[in-house]
Motif scaffolding. Structure first.
Motif, mmCIF file in Angstrom:
data_model
loop_
_atom_site.group_PDB
_atom_site.id
_atom_site.type_symbol
_atom_site.label_atom_id
_atom_site.label_comp_id
_atom_site.label_asym_id
_atom_site.label_seq_id
_atom_site.Cartn_x
_atom_site.Cartn_y
_atom_site.Cartn_z
ATOM 1 N N LEU A 1 -82.168 -2.667 -51.995
ATOM 2 C CA LEU A 1 -83.187 -2.014 -51.681
ATOM 3 C C LEU A 1 -82.763 -0.443 -51.346
ATOM 4 O O LEU A 1 -83.371 0.523 -51.553
ATOM 5 N N CYS A 2 -81.667 -0.412 -50.719
ATOM 6 C CA CYS A 2 -80.874 0.855 -50.465
ATOM 7 C C CYS A 2 -80.943 1.873 -51.597
ATOM 8 O O CYS A 2 -81.114 3.066 -51.806
ATOM 9 N N ARG A 3 -80.359 1.022 -52.695
ATOM 10 C CA ARG A 3 -80.466 1.954 -53.895
ATOM 11 C C ARG A 3 -81.450 2.328 -54.584
ATOM 12 O O ARG A 3 -81.677 3.404 -54.997
ATOM 13 N N ASP A 4 -82.432 1.499 -54.512
ATOM 14 C CA ASP A 4 -83.867 1.648 -55.139
ATOM 15 C C ASP A 4 -84.849 2.224 -54.144
ATOM 16 O O ASP A 4 -85.668 3.015 -54.890
ATOM 17 N N ASP A 5 -84.810 2.486 -52.968
ATOM 18 C CA ASP A 5 -85.794 2.930 -52.242
ATOM 19 C C ASP A 5 -85.248 3.941 -51.299
ATOM 20 O O ASP A 5 -84.546 3.465 -50.174
ATOM 21 N N GLN A 6 -85.640 5.192 -51.574
ATOM 22 C CA GLN A 6 -84.786 6.257 -50.558
ATOM 23 C C GLN A 6 -85.400 6.016 -49.187
ATOM 24 O O GLN A 6 -84.378 6.317 -48.401
ATOM 25 N N ALA A 7 -86.571 5.890 -49.051
ATOM 26 C CA ALA A 7 -87.122 6.026 -47.600
ATOM 27 C C ALA A 7 -86.350 4.777 -46.524
ATOM 28 O O ALA A 7 -86.237 5.021 -45.698
ATOM 29 N N PHE A 8 -86.220 3.648 -47.590
ATOM 30 C CA PHE A 8 -85.522 2.444 -47.036
ATOM 31 C C PHE A 8 -84.310 2.747 -46.705
ATOM 32 O O PHE A 8 -83.510 2.400 -45.584
ATOM 33 N N ALA A 9 -83.458 3.407 -47.474
ATOM 34 C CA ALA A 9 -82.134 3.672 -47.503
ATOM 35 C C ALA A 9 -81.978 4.515 -46.189
ATOM 36 O O ALA A 9 -81.080 4.377 -45.488
ATOM 37 N N GLU A 10 -83.002 5.678 -46.025
ATOM 38 C CA GLU A 10 -82.754 6.343 -44.650
ATOM 39 C C GLU A 10 -82.865 5.691 -43.550
ATOM 40 O O GLU A 10 -82.409 5.997 -42.646
ATOM 41 N N ASP A 11 -84.040 4.621 -43.301
ATOM 42 C CA ASP A 11 -84.315 3.886 -42.347
ATOM 43 C C ASP A 11 -82.905 3.428 -42.068
ATOM 44 O O ASP A 11 -82.439 3.115 -40.554
ATOM 45 N N VAL A 12 -82.293 2.443 -42.975
ATOM 46 C CA VAL A 12 -81.115 1.907 -42.554
ATOM 47 C C VAL A 12 -80.037 2.771 -42.299
ATOM 48 O O VAL A 12 -79.192 2.428 -41.367
ATOM 49 N N GLU A 13 -79.641 3.906 -42.858
ATOM 50 C CA GLU A 13 -78.772 4.807 -42.399
ATOM 51 C C GLU A 13 -79.140 5.448 -40.914
ATOM 52 O O GLU A 13 -78.021 5.465 -40.220
ATOM 53 N N LEU A 14 -80.186 5.492 -40.748
ATOM 54 C CA LEU A 14 -80.541 6.181 -39.409
ATOM 55 C C LEU A 14 -80.359 5.143 -38.205
ATOM 56 O O LEU A 14 -79.639 5.285 -37.063
ATOM 57 N N LEU A 15 -80.687 3.815 -38.461
ATOM 58 C CA LEU A 15 -80.466 2.729 -37.800
ATOM 59 C C LEU A 15 -78.756 2.465 -37.315
ATOM 60 O O LEU A 15 -78.306 2.270 -36.221
ATOM 61 N N THR A 16 -78.131 2.707 -38.371
ATOM 62 C CA THR A 16 -76.708 2.466 -38.443
ATOM 63 C C THR A 16 -76.081 3.519 -37.489
ATOM 64 O O THR A 16 -75.269 3.048 -36.589
ATOM 65 N N ARG A 17 -76.657 4.534 -37.578
ATOM 66 C CA ARG A 17 -76.085 5.878 -36.833
ATOM 67 C C ARG A 17 -76.144 5.725 -35.482
ATOM 68 O O ARG A 17 -75.638 5.905 -34.518
#
Ligand code: ADP
Ligand code: MG
Length: 463
Positions: free
Chosen positions: A443-459
């Motif tokens: 999903l991170c690869r295909d969905d920019q908004a989703f990737a940003e969510d995950v990135e944000l949570l990670t940080r």
């Protein structure tokens, strides 16, 4: 003590105890501290031991006496105490008073005359690590000042600041920089004499000199150098005699315009049990600290190190290591070495999975106390679902997706295994976790908004 009383002493006990001490403390500590101890006698439950100097007595009392007493009591229950006295008659050099009684074999072997005339013929300066050069030192914000100062000292023909005092936590590059200074001076001006040694070795040498009653040549050795570097000065804190000697050596060198470089794990003002005079001397030159590394610096170090090892290490793996092993460059290097060695041995590529696998023990020790519960809570808050849904059986996408994200983050940010993660999410199977990790990656690869969510949570979770 009369000869008669002495004869009653069972030297077998002392021999056995010494054998034990040698095993427990190792050869070199044994030679320096235990071997010179002479058994004088046992009286009224008190074992009387003698050593040649006060300094030795203090050292033995603080480091070995308890253990000696315990061993003795187990050998001979009538022993209750031990006393350690300073006896000038306990020579460690040939002396006319060397007892001729049968206990003579207990005394330390006197140095041969040859040794006595060149007592410091042993290598004073420690050997240098060929990898610890300026060229191999990766410079970043946290260490640029210390690096520049070290470089200046190494390149200057005149003393610019004296002493240069480098300090910082374990594994941040103090020893590396000191070796680098030594290498550079050797390269530029091989005629200059440099001594680099640990404070511990300084102390040993000093004690040895005292024992051999040869402090004069000890002093001369040091006072003839152009550059004196002493590593881990915190070691002499509280060791008064050594400190005093160090202080004099220090002053003599500074007065003659010789360069001194020191390192410690704390700044001069934070070093405990250092005399005020010495403290103020230590801070009188340039004090430069090595700050804890940043993510960027760690990544830079890994890049350089991987290059020198000639092994392909994926960026993702380097980032993972730089995230996980934040406190100590030595361990960071150790981790990378382990991965590269493994890859070469089994002829496989290094991947994130093998890294996690191979480094489990190390990673666990470095895990911030980030718990899976914390991950679940943050993710639940972020997606506005209930915490209990992290472990519920509900399969609706609104809860299933966040759950997968939380599993994914648990895998990325902790060193828990897949089954452990599955268990924390309502007893799910490890294949479910594996699927979640893949799904989120996809999903991170295909969905920019989703990737940003995950990135944000990670940080958020990492801070
Ligand atoms: P310290 O003496 O401060 O405890 P060391 O100098 O022994 O630390 O460093 C530990 C290890 O980390 C060494 O192998 C050293 O080469 C490496 N190291 C530390 N900082 C750096 C850096 N900035 N660049 C390259 N290697 C480094
Ligand atoms: Mg060091």
């Amino acid at each position: 003590m009369t000869r008669g009383e002495y004869a009653a002493v069972d030297h077998g006990e002392w021999d056995r105890i010494k054998t034990r001490l040698k095993k427990e403390f190792g050869d070199s500590a044994f030679k320096s501290w235990v071997k010179p101890i002479v058994l004088d006698g046992i009286k009224n439950g008190e074992v009387e031991l003698a050593v040649p100097t006060r300094f030795m007595r203090d050292w033995v009392v603080t480091h070995y006496a308890d253990r000696i007493r315990a061993l003795w009591t187990s050998e001979n229950p009538s022993v209750k105490r031990i006393s350690i006295k300073v006896a000038m008659g306990v020579p460690s050099s040939p002396a006319p008073s060397l007892p001729t009684r049968s206990s003579a074999a207990q005394l330390p072997t006197p140095p041969t005359p040859q040794r006595a005339t060149i007592p410091f013929g042993f290598e004073l300066s420690a050997s240098l690590d060929p990898r610890y050069t300026f060229a191999n030192f990766v410079v970043g914000k946290p260490n640029e000042f210390a690096y520049a100062a070290a470089k200046r000292v190494a390149e200057a023909d005149e003393v610019s600041f004296n002493p240069l005092f480098l300090y910082g936590g374990v594994g941040l590059g103090k020893t590396h920089l000191m070796h680098a200074i030594h290498w550079e001076i050797r390269r530029r001006s091989p005629q200059r004499s440099v001594i680099y040694m640990s404070a511990e070795k300084f102390m040993y040498s000093f004690v040895r000199a005292l024992r051999n009653q040869d402090t004069v040549s000890f002093k001369e050795q040091f006072r003839a150098v152009d550059v004196l570097m002493i590593d881990d000065v915190q070691f002499i804190a509280g060791k008064d005699a050594t400190q005093e000697e160090f202080f004099h050596t220090f002053n003599a060198l500074v007065d003659q315009g010789r360069q001194i470089v020191l390192s410690a794990d704390k700044s001069p003002s934070n070093l405990e049990e250092i005399g005020d005079r010495l403290r103020s001397r230590l801070s009188s030159g340039l004090v430069a600290d090595l700050h804890p590394t940043t993510f960027e610096l760690r990544l830079g170090i890994l890049d350089a190190k991987a290059d020198s090892l000639g092994t392909e290490v994926p960026t993702k793996v380097k980032e993972f290591l730089a995230h996980k092993i934040a406190s100590n460059v030595r361990e960071l290097e150790g981790a990378l070495n382990r991965l590269c060695a493994h890859a070469q041995l089994v002829g496989s590529q290094i991947t994130l999975e093998t890294a996690q696998d191979l480094l489990q023990d190390l990673l666990r020790a470095h895990d911030r106390k980030l718990t899976m519960e914390e991950i679940q809570r943050r993710v639940a808050e972020h997606f506005k679902i209930r915490l209990s849904d992290m472990s519920s059986a509900r399969r609706a996408r609104v809860v299933a997706r966040p759950r997968q994200v939380a599993m994914y983050l648990a895998k990325q940010l902790t060193s828990r295994s897949l089954p452990e993660i599955g268990r924390a999410f309502g007893g799910r199977d490890h294949t479910t976790v594996m699927h979640a990790v893949r799904k989120v990656d996809e999903l991170c690869r295909d969905d920019q908004a989703f990737a940003e969510d995950v990135e944000l949570l990670t940080r958020m979770l990492e801070n």
